[in-house]
Design an enzyme around this catalytic site. Structure first.
Site, mmCIF file in Angstrom:
data_model
loop_
_atom_site.group_PDB
_atom_site.id
_atom_site.type_symbol
_atom_site.label_atom_id
_atom_site.label_comp_id
_atom_site.label_asym_id
_atom_site.label_seq_id
_atom_site.Cartn_x
_atom_site.Cartn_y
_atom_site.Cartn_z
ATOM 1 N N LYS A 1 60.201 29.197 36.269
ATOM 2 C CA LYS A 1 59.723 30.404 35.562
ATOM 3 C C LYS A 1 58.748 31.177 36.432
ATOM 4 O O LYS A 1 58.013 30.580 37.240
ATOM 5 C CB LYS A 1 59.093 30.062 34.209
ATOM 6 N N ASP B 1 54.578 25.101 28.214
ATOM 7 C CA ASP B 1 55.606 25.984 28.792
ATOM 8 C C ASP B 1 57.032 25.505 28.499
ATOM 9 O O ASP B 1 58.000 26.136 28.924
ATOM 10 C CB ASP B 1 55.461 26.035 30.322
#
Ligand code: C5P
Length: 289
Positions: free
Chosen positions: A11, A138
């Site tokens: 990410k 996350d």
């Protein structure tokens, strides 16, 4: 099928804001996140009940419960109500550790998607998010992928339209940064500048890549830490190589730059390759679940 494979996507933080510290010790954040084509390869085999173990091509990564991929598998069985089976999780790591690229969370997200497929989709999207947020802040994003506005600890997600088409050059210097350490440093200072998240969302919605690049911002770059000088230098070099914008991702140490053309991204990355731990070109990856 007894073996299943799944890609785990890194990410990037297109923006990262910290609103404040919470009573539970975590921080309230607002972030725009994007999954990209820098990936680990995860494969899972059923075994005859010897517990859940992971192995990777990097020997210093633990294979027990300290590994988020192992924890994700345990949570999957609990959340789905399926009796726990023995699993061997093999991970080929290409996403560097301690880079702010959510490598461990990406592996955990891949395990959740893979097991959900292997066992006939017992969890819907909400079930996946419920499982993911027990593993790490996350992990919910890494499970669903694409372009998201994230808030809370990072687990409250709103899907955005895809980032405008672009290429990323990712550069990681020869050091990693510990996330809790950088949060502690941030707690000691007043955050003076915040990203214009609303403006960024608008720019993403309008497909306005230069509007996105103008507003990319990460409050961790302002922390008083000498390593941020290296981060700033890398950003400067990437801009000199024709990037439209550059930013540290998460708590670093990796920096990414946005390019309009793949060729410019590749030239920039090949020029910087020798001096850094990682230099890679990648593109956007859309929703994963
Ligand atoms: O949730 P996760 O275990 O990935 O978080 C790692 C560390 O990052 C936490 O222990 C905490 O120090 C910090 N963190 C935080 N606020 C968040 C997310 C992470 O303080 N929203």
């Amino acid at each position: 099928m007894d073996e299943i494979r799944e890609k785990a996507c890194a990410k990037l933080n297109i923006s990262l804001d910290v609103l404040g510290k919470r009573p539970d010790g975590y921080h309230d954040m607002v972030m725009i996140m994007q999954t990209v084509s820098l990936t680990d390869e995860v494969s899972i085999e059923r075994t005859d009940g010897q517990g859940i173990r992971a192995s990777t091509n990097l020997e210093y990564i633990p294979g027990d419960e300290r590994n988020l991929a192992v924890r994700a598998a345990g949570v999957f069985f609990r959340e789905s109500g399926i009796a726990e089976e023995g699993l061997r999780i093999s991970i080929r790591k290409k996403i560097p550790v301690g880079a702010g690229l959510a490598g461990g969370s990406a592996d955990a997200g891949a395990v959740l998607r893979a097991l959900n497929r292997l066992y006939g989709m017992p969890l819907d999207r909400e079930g996946l998010v419920r499982a993911a947020e027990q593993v790490g802040s996350d992990v919910a994003f890494c499970t669903l992928g694409g372009t998201m506005l994230a808030s809370g600890r990072g687990e409250i997600l709103t899907r955005l339209p895809s980032m405008p088409e672009c290429w990323y050059g990712i550069i990681m210097p020869h050091f990693s940064i510990s996330t809790p350490e950088l949060f502690r440093k941030l707690d000691g200072k007043k955050i003076r500048c915040h990203p214009d998240t609303q403006g960024l969302v608008q720019a993403v919605e309008n497909g306005d890549l230069s509007g996105v690049c103008r507003r990319m911002y990460n409050v961790f770059e302002d922390v008083d830490d000498r390593r941020m000088r290296t981060v700033a230098e890398i950003k400067g070099r990437l801009m000199d190589c024709g990037a439209m914008g550059a930013l540290m991702t998460g708590t670093g140490s990796a920096v990414f730059a946005v390019f309009e053309s793949q060729k410019t991204a590749e030239t920039a990355v090949s020029e910087m390759k020798g001096d850094h731990r990682l230099a890679a070109v990648c593109g956007n990856v859309g929703p994963l679940a």
